[in-house]
Motif scaffolding. Structure first.
Motif: not given
Length: 67
Positions: A1-23
């Motif tokens: 399934x193409x794009x799984x790695x991208x989705x996982x990376x985006x999920x990590x960034x979103x979860x950690x940052x909670x909308x904060x661009x610096x984080x």
């Protein structure tokens, strides 16, 4: 399934940052230091089991649960 790695990376960034661009940028940098270049993966990039395992390990290091 193409794009799984991208989705996982985006999920990590979103979860950690909670909308904060610096984080978000800090998280992407930390992923890069762990050998995962977030800019390299797109929704059409073929997934590799080794990379998926590496991203899962990074998520655990960050304290993020991936489903």
């Amino acid at each position: 399934m193409p794009g799984l790695v991208k989705k996982m990376i985006d999920a990590i960034v979103l979860e950690r940052s909670k909308g904060n661009v610096v984080i978000a940028n800090s998280t992407r940098t930390k992923l890069l230091l762990k050998g995962i270049d977030p800019l390299k993966y797109t929704p059409t990039t073929e997934d590799d089991a080794a990379i998926i395992a590496k991203v899962r390990t990074a998520a655990l290091d960050f304290g993020v649960r991936l489903s």
